[in-house]
Design a protein around this motif. Structure first.
Motif, PDB file in Angstrom:
ATOM      1  N   MET A   1      -9.827  -0.888  65.603  1.00 18.27           N
ATOM      2  CA  MET A   1      -9.644   0.173  66.581  1.00 18.27           C
ATOM      3  C   MET A   1     -10.877   0.227  67.479  1.00 18.27           C
ATOM      4  O   MET A   1     -11.998   0.246  66.982  1.00 18.27           O
ATOM      5  N   LYS A   2     -10.652   0.252  68.762  1.00 18.12           N
ATOM      6  CA  LYS A   2     -11.719   0.408  69.749  1.00 18.12           C
ATOM      7  C   LYS A   2     -11.363   1.613  70.612  1.00 18.12           C
ATOM      8  O   LYS A   2     -10.253   1.688  71.145  1.00 18.12           O
ATOM      9  N   ILE A   3     -12.316   2.540  70.722  1.00 21.90           N
ATOM     10  CA  ILE A   3     -12.061   3.798  71.430  1.00 21.90           C
ATOM     11  C   ILE A   3     -13.184   4.053  72.425  1.00 21.90           C
ATOM     12  O   ILE A   3     -14.361   4.039  72.055  1.00 21.90           O
ATOM     13  N   ALA A   4     -12.828   4.310  73.680  1.00 21.52           N
ATOM     14  CA  ALA A   4     -13.779   4.706  74.713  1.00 21.52           C
ATOM     15  C   ALA A   4     -13.600   6.202  74.963  1.00 21.52           C
ATOM     16  O   ALA A   4     -12.487   6.664  75.199  1.00 21.52           O
ATOM     17  N   VAL A   5     -14.698   6.950  74.889  1.00 19.67           N
ATOM     18  CA  VAL A   5     -14.664   8.390  75.132  1.00 19.67           C
ATOM     19  C   VAL A   5     -15.443   8.662  76.416  1.00 19.67           C
ATOM     20  O   VAL A   5     -16.636   8.383  76.503  1.00 19.67           O
ATOM     21  N   LEU A   6     -14.740   9.204  77.400  1.00 25.39           N
ATOM     22  CA  LEU A   6     -15.317   9.531  78.699  1.00 25.39           C
ATOM     23  C   LEU A   6     -15.230  11.038  78.910  1.00 25.39           C
ATOM     24  O   LEU A   6     -14.479  11.720  78.220  1.00 25.39           O
ATOM     25  N   GLY A   7     -15.946  11.529  79.902  1.00 30.12           N
ATOM     26  CA  GLY A   7     -15.823  12.940  80.231  1.00 30.12           C
ATOM     27  C   GLY A   7     -17.092  13.478  80.855  1.00 30.12           C
ATOM     28  O   GLY A   7     -18.078  12.765  81.037  1.00 30.12           O
ATOM     29  N   TYR A   8     -17.037  14.748  81.162  1.00 28.89           N
ATOM     30  CA  TYR A   8     -18.150  15.389  81.843  1.00 28.89           C
ATOM     31  C   TYR A   8     -19.235  15.820  80.870  1.00 28.89           C
ATOM     32  O   TYR A   8     -18.995  16.013  79.675  1.00 28.89           O
ATOM     33  N   CYS A   9     -20.426  15.977  81.396  1.00 28.00           N
ATOM     34  CA  CYS A   9     -21.579  16.403  80.611  1.00 28.00           C
ATOM     35  C   CYS A   9     -21.292  17.768  79.978  1.00 28.00           C
ATOM     36  O   CYS A   9     -20.868  18.704  80.655  1.00 28.00           O
ATOM     37  N   ILE A  83     -10.137   8.104  75.788  1.00 23.08           N
ATOM     38  CA  ILE A  83     -10.013   9.559  75.753  1.00 23.08           C
ATOM     39  C   ILE A  83     -10.908  10.149  76.830  1.00 23.08           C
ATOM     40  O   ILE A  83     -12.111   9.890  76.866  1.00 23.08           O
ATOM     41  N   MET A  84     -10.320  10.925  77.712  1.00 21.37           N
ATOM     42  CA  MET A  84     -11.039  11.621  78.776  1.00 21.37           C
ATOM     43  C   MET A  84     -11.133  13.087  78.389  1.00 21.37           C
ATOM     44  O   MET A  84     -10.106  13.769  78.279  1.00 21.37           O
ATOM     45  N   VAL A  85     -12.347  13.565  78.171  1.00 16.33           N
ATOM     46  CA  VAL A  85     -12.570  14.966  77.829  1.00 16.33           C
ATOM     47  C   VAL A  85     -12.870  15.686  79.142  1.00 16.33           C
ATOM     48  O   VAL A  85     -13.939  15.537  79.725  1.00 16.33           O
ATOM     49  N   ASP A  86     -11.902  16.463  79.612  1.00 21.52           N
ATOM     50  CA  ASP A  86     -11.923  17.044  80.962  1.00 21.52           C
ATOM     51  C   ASP A  86     -11.908  18.566  80.894  1.00 21.52           C
ATOM     52  O   ASP A  86     -10.989  19.211  81.387  1.00 21.52           O
ATOM     53  N   LEU A  87     -12.925  19.140  80.260  1.00 19.45           N
ATOM     54  CA  LEU A  87     -13.015  20.601  80.165  1.00 19.45           C
ATOM     55  C   LEU A  87     -13.533  21.185  81.475  1.00 19.45           C
ATOM     56  O   LEU A  87     -14.234  20.499  82.237  1.00 19.45           O
ATOM     57  N   ASP A 149      -1.671   3.761  80.190  1.00 17.26           N
ATOM     58  CA  ASP A 149      -0.820   3.736  79.008  1.00 17.26           C
ATOM     59  C   ASP A 149      -1.587   4.023  77.722  1.00 17.26           C
ATOM     60  O   ASP A 149      -0.994   4.353  76.706  1.00 17.26           O
ATOM     61  N   LYS A 150      -2.912   3.930  77.762  1.00 20.75           N
ATOM     62  CA  LYS A 150      -3.709   4.211  76.563  1.00 20.75           C
ATOM     63  C   LYS A 150      -4.690   5.356  76.763  1.00 20.75           C
ATOM     64  O   LYS A 150      -5.586   5.558  75.953  1.00 20.75           O
ATOM     65  N   VAL A 151      -4.511   6.141  77.837  1.00 19.95           N
ATOM     66  CA  VAL A 151      -5.407   7.262  78.143  1.00 19.95           C
ATOM     67  C   VAL A 151      -4.822   8.567  77.629  1.00 19.95           C
ATOM     68  O   VAL A 151      -3.638   8.857  77.825  1.00 19.95           O
ATOM     69  N   THR A 152      -5.677   9.332  76.976  1.00 22.28           N
ATOM     70  CA  THR A 152      -5.345  10.705  76.583  1.00 22.28           C
ATOM     71  C   THR A 152      -6.356  11.614  77.264  1.00 22.28           C
ATOM     72  O   THR A 152      -7.568  11.392  77.147  1.00 22.28           O
ATOM     73  N   VAL A 153      -5.879  12.620  77.988  1.00 20.02           N
ATOM     74  CA  VAL A 153      -6.755  13.575  78.645  1.00 20.02           C
ATOM     75  C   VAL A 153      -6.711  14.874  77.852  1.00 20.02           C
ATOM     76  O   VAL A 153      -5.627  15.410  77.587  1.00 20.02           O
ATOM     77  N   LEU A 154      -7.883  15.354  77.468  1.00 18.66           N
ATOM     78  CA  LEU A 154      -8.007  16.597  76.700  1.00 18.66           C
ATOM     79  C   LEU A 154      -8.719  17.626  77.571  1.00 18.66           C
ATOM     80  O   LEU A 154      -9.850  17.394  78.002  1.00 18.66           O
ATOM     81  N   LYS A 155      -8.035  18.760  77.837  1.00 17.71           N
ATOM     82  CA  LYS A 155      -8.543  19.738  78.796  1.00 17.71           C
ATOM     83  C   LYS A 155      -9.036  21.044  78.178  1.00 17.71           C
ATOM     84  O   LYS A 155      -9.423  21.950  78.903  1.00 17.71           O
ATOM     85  N   SER A 156      -9.030  21.147  76.853  1.00 12.84           N
ATOM     86  CA  SER A 156      -9.516  22.363  76.200  1.00 12.84           C
ATOM     87  C   SER A 156      -9.879  22.049  74.759  1.00 12.84           C
ATOM     88  O   SER A 156      -9.494  21.000  74.235  1.00 12.84           O
ATOM     89  N   GLN A 157     -10.591  22.963  74.129  1.00 15.59           N
ATOM     90  CA  GLN A 157     -10.931  22.763  72.718  1.00 15.59           C
ATOM     91  C   GLN A 157      -9.668  22.751  71.864  1.00 15.59           C
ATOM     92  O   GLN A 157      -9.577  21.998  70.904  1.00 15.59           O
TER      93      GLN A 157
END
Length: 169
Positions: A1-9, A83-87, A149-157
């Protein structure tokens, strides 16, 4: 499994990456440990690139951070999950503020040793405005365009918690 986690500071990228690494039993790389050496000095570019390249040779990994100069396209291409953490910016600011008080005067686990946690006007400006400029949002969207196709966007806790609850190991 390879996972890239992106998102804002301040969005929780590091915490999520640590959790995923522990859940799957795979190594985690935090780009802030590559970018900086003690005293918030920037690491030599060639050395940093070698470190990232060598880490990505692992058969499994979690890599946390946005740094485009560190194998960005390769990361997204090789990742099984992105995974894009977009809070919201205010939530990120509050999290960063809490993190400052928790780690004030010392290095946090996802930071290079000798880079003590700090909160100054420049960093606050980055969290609230500069790190969320339109061009940064366009850059993220363009980077993710070819791997939606492999992106999940998470917008809240709540979404982060639900995502973690739904993982099978």
């Amino acid at each position: 499994m390879k996972i890239a986690v992106l998102g804002y500071c301040g969005a929780g990228k590091s915490t999520l990456a640590r959790t995923l690494g522990a859940r799957y039993g795979i190594p985690v790389l935090h780009f802030d440990t590559i970018q900086f050496t003690p005293g918030w000095q920037e690491r030599d570019r060639d050395e940093a690139h070698r470190m990232v390249h060598d880490f990505m040779e692992n058969p499994e990994w979690v890599i946390e951070g946005n740094y485009t100069k560190f194998e960005f396209e390769r990361r997204l291409e090789e990742a099984d999950k992105v995974i894009m953490v977009d809070l919201p910016r205010l939530a990120c600011f509050v999290r960063a503020w809490k993190r400052y008080f928790r780690y004030r005067g010392k290095s946090r686990p996802d930071m290079a040793e000798g880079c003590n946690e700090k909160m100054d006007l420049e960093f606050m400006w980055w969290i609230l405005w500069k790190g969320r400029r339109v061009q940064k949002k366009k850059w993220l969207a363009a980077g993710l365009e070819n791997c939606m196709d492999k992106v999940t966007v998470l917008k809240s806790q709540k979404e982060i918690d639900r995502y973690l609850e739904g993982l099978s190991c």
